[in-house]
Design an enzyme around this catalytic site. Structure first.
Site, PDB file in Angstrom:
ATOM      1  N   GLY A   6       0.779  -1.234   0.000  1.00 30.38           N
ATOM      2  CA  GLY A   6       0.000   0.000   0.000  1.00 30.38           C
ATOM      3  C   GLY A   6       0.809   1.281   0.000  1.00 30.38           C
ATOM      4  N   PRO A  51       4.311  -5.133  -1.429  1.00 33.10           N
ATOM      5  CA  PRO A  51       4.237  -3.911  -2.234  1.00 33.10           C
ATOM      6  C   PRO A  51       3.857  -4.212  -3.674  1.00 33.10           C
ATOM      7  CG  PRO A  51       6.525  -4.577  -1.964  1.00 33.10           C
ATOM      8  CD  PRO A  51       5.699  -5.557  -1.179  1.00 33.10           C
ATOM      9  N   ARG A  85       2.282  -1.180  -6.188  1.00 38.46           N
ATOM     10  CA  ARG A  85       2.462   0.115  -6.860  1.00 38.46           C
ATOM     11  C   ARG A  85       3.863   0.702  -6.658  1.00 38.46           C
ATOM     12  NH1 ARG A  85      -2.172   3.630  -7.142  1.00 38.46           N
ATOM     13  NH2 ARG A  85      -2.888   2.396  -5.372  1.00 38.46           N
ATOM     14  N   ARG A 111      -7.883   4.841 -13.684  1.00 42.63           N
ATOM     15  CA  ARG A 111      -7.728   5.490 -12.370  1.00 42.63           C
ATOM     16  C   ARG A 111      -8.374   6.869 -12.271  1.00 42.63           C
ATOM     17  NH1 ARG A 111      -3.840   6.587  -9.910  1.00 42.63           N
ATOM     18  NH2 ARG A 111      -4.437   5.651  -7.925  1.00 42.63           N
ATOM     19  N   TYR A 121     -11.139   6.812  -9.447  1.00 44.11           N
ATOM     20  CA  TYR A 121     -10.731   7.373  -8.149  1.00 44.11           C
ATOM     21  C   TYR A 121     -10.459   8.868  -8.216  1.00 44.11           C
ATOM     22  CZ  TYR A 121      -9.120   2.473  -8.164  1.00 44.11           C
ATOM     23  OH  TYR A 121      -8.998   1.118  -8.329  1.00 44.11           O
ATOM     24  N   CYS A 156     -17.307   6.156 -24.630  1.00 44.44           N
ATOM     25  CA  CYS A 156     -18.613   6.812 -24.507  1.00 44.44           C
ATOM     26  C   CYS A 156     -19.083   6.811 -23.064  1.00 44.44           C
ATOM     27  CB  CYS A 156     -19.621   6.122 -25.417  1.00 44.44           C
ATOM     28  SG  CYS A 156     -19.092   6.267 -27.106  1.00 44.44           S
ATOM     29  N   GLU A 157     -18.388   7.563 -22.254  1.00 41.95           N
ATOM     30  CA  GLU A 157     -18.712   7.750 -20.835  1.00 41.95           C
ATOM     31  C   GLU A 157     -18.272   9.161 -20.490  1.00 41.95           C
ATOM     32  OE1 GLU A 157     -19.768   5.506 -18.350  1.00 41.95           O
ATOM     33  OE2 GLU A 157     -19.904   3.818 -19.740  1.00 41.95           O
ATOM     34  N   TYR A 204      -1.655  -0.678 -12.031  1.00 43.35           N
ATOM     35  CA  TYR A 204      -3.111  -0.544 -12.204  1.00 43.35           C
ATOM     36  C   TYR A 204      -3.452   0.201 -13.497  1.00 43.35           C
ATOM     37  CZ  TYR A 204      -2.570  -1.949  -7.374  1.00 43.35           C
ATOM     38  OH  TYR A 204      -2.187  -2.633  -6.247  1.00 43.35           O
TER      39      TYR A 204
END
Ligand code: LLP
Length: 415
Positions: free
Chosen positions: A239, A274, A276, A312, A316, A342-343, A370
């Site tokens: 994390g 770990p 990221r 991401r 987020y 299309c969002e 990610y």
């Protein structure tokens, strides 16, 4: 992971412009050198404090087999969260004896696979899961090493979607059910309680949350001692934040020295997971500006990459730095940068100041973790290729999907 020389952008010794010509956009590019640096940056302070500690890379951050193989050959174990991830590790190293297996919802088949592969440790997240494992171990008459993943009720104050340690989160066994889980494992002949595990969340920016977590874990170690239960491993999760823009990062020296001080009396082998912090800033996403348009006082720039390649920002509200690799605009323009999906949430960011316009190459930083691993085929888009740079060499480590691959599992019926 890139540098600029005479106005040209390079990853190691390779011109990014040339890569774009060779592989077409969009694509992910990674620097092997950066990966080596990141691994060293965590390995040294961890192993200095714990020579027999285990670094179990969280596969979900980026599960490309080339990276897994490199990490395996350089002393890492793995944190897996699905049967698919177990198979990935098995493919590159032919054993799972350095793998921990986390996740709330491991299926019977996935658990069976882990057990038959003789996995190092299963991090259990419910009493029901422990019962399932007991059943499978009996069916095959095989011993299984377990850890109890606890929910320590410690929130690391990150984005709510990636906070796994708070009391209400779906992860782990609540502190007040811990003893019941431990006694259940103790009472099963083929199960052994090897560890406690914990992962409080992702993008954790301050060591204090890990200190709080450790206090909770120490309480559990004391509780086990009272019941004459002794474990050998303590898995403290991953994390560790990276810097996307202004974020603080974790001081590994400080963190691991603290772990060592607190754990001194217990004689445990620590594990960290770990993801990221090892791979995040190793990679970037390279795209092309296809169109621009001005409306409602906004300058839009639309790239040929979108939330399908890097979700991401949409998921987020994450902010990734964006730079132009080529500069066809004599003036700097403040763009809202979006993708082709299309969002309405398919926007990478607002207010990106770029000397760029249609046709220019754009780089989105910190897409190593990610990025590809969360990529999707939404809007029937083939996944982009991944290219690893090693000095002056470019290695294609994952080809672009063919469009026809996208429906190869579908069966057309005449209705
Ligand atoms: N261990 C466990 C049990 C995990 O669930 C995770 C991440 C990790 C380790 C590694 O965490 P890291 O060191 O990579 O932060 N998609 C989100 C992140 C989700 C993380 C899920 N679990 C994002 O893009 O921010």
């Amino acid at each position: 992971m890139y540098h600029i020389k005479n106005n040209d952008f390079y990853c190691e010794e390779v011109l990014l412009k040339d890569l774009a010509t060779k592989y077409k956009t969009p694509f992910y590019v990674y620097s092997l050198n950066k990966l080596k640096q990141n691994l060293e940056a965590i390995k040294k302070p961890f192993l200095d404090n714990f020579p027999n500690g285990m670094i179990c890379y969280a596969i979900k951050a980026n599960s490309n087999l080339t990276f897994l193989k490199y990490l395996s050959q350089n002393g890492c174990g793995f944190d897996a969260v699905s049967g698919g991830e177990l198979e990935r590790v098995y493919t590159i190293q032919k054993h799972l004896n350095n793998v921990v297996y986390s996740g709330t919802t491991k299926s019977y088949e996935e658990l069976e696979k882990a057990i038959l592969y003789d996995i190092f440790m299963i991090n259990c997240e419910s009493i029901s899961e422990i019962k399932h494992i007991a059943e499978i171990s009996q069916k095959h008459n095989k011993k299984v090493r377990l850890a109890i993943r606890v929910n320590p009720a410690v929130s690391p104050k990150t984005h709510p979607n990636i906070d796994t340690g708070n009391k209400g989160a779906k992860f782990g066994i609540a502190m007040d059910h811990f003893l019941e889980a431990a006694l259940l494992i103790k009472s099963s002949e083929l199960l052994s309680l090897q560890g406690i595990s914990c992962h409080i969340g992702s993008m954790v920016e301050n060591e204090v949350y890990y200190f709080e977590m450790l206090n909770q874990l120490v309480d559990l170690l004391e509780l086990l001692k009272k019941h004459d239960i002794f474990i050998s491993h303590l898995d403290m999760g991953g994390g560790y934040a990276i810097q996307y823009t202004q974020e603080n990062t974790i001081n590994f020296e400080k963190l691991f020295t603290h772990y060592k001080k607190v754990l001194e009396p217990y004689n445990l082998i620590p594990i960290i997971e770990p993801g990221r912090s090892i791979i995040g800033n190793v990679g970037a996403l390279v795209a092309k500006a296809v169109y621009t348009k001005q409306q409602n006082n906004r300058n839009f720039m639309f790239l040929d990459a979108g939330m399908t390649e890097l979700i991401r920002p949409a998921l987020y509200n994450a902010i990734h730095k964006i730079v132009a690799i080529t500069h066809s605009s004599p003036l700097s323009v403040s763009y809202t940068i979006g993708g082709p999906i299309c969002e309405s949430s398919d926007i990478f960011r607002d207010n990106a100041e770029l000397y760029a316009t249609e046709g220019d190459l754009i780089l989105i930083e910190n897409a190593g973790a990610y990025g590809y691993s969360m990529a999707s085929n939404y809007n029937t888009r083939p996944k982009a290729p991944e290219v690893l740079i090693d000095g002056a060499k470019d290695l294609l480590i994952n080809k672009r999907e063919e469009i026809s691959d996208l429906w190869k599992t579908e069966i057309i019926h005449d209705l």
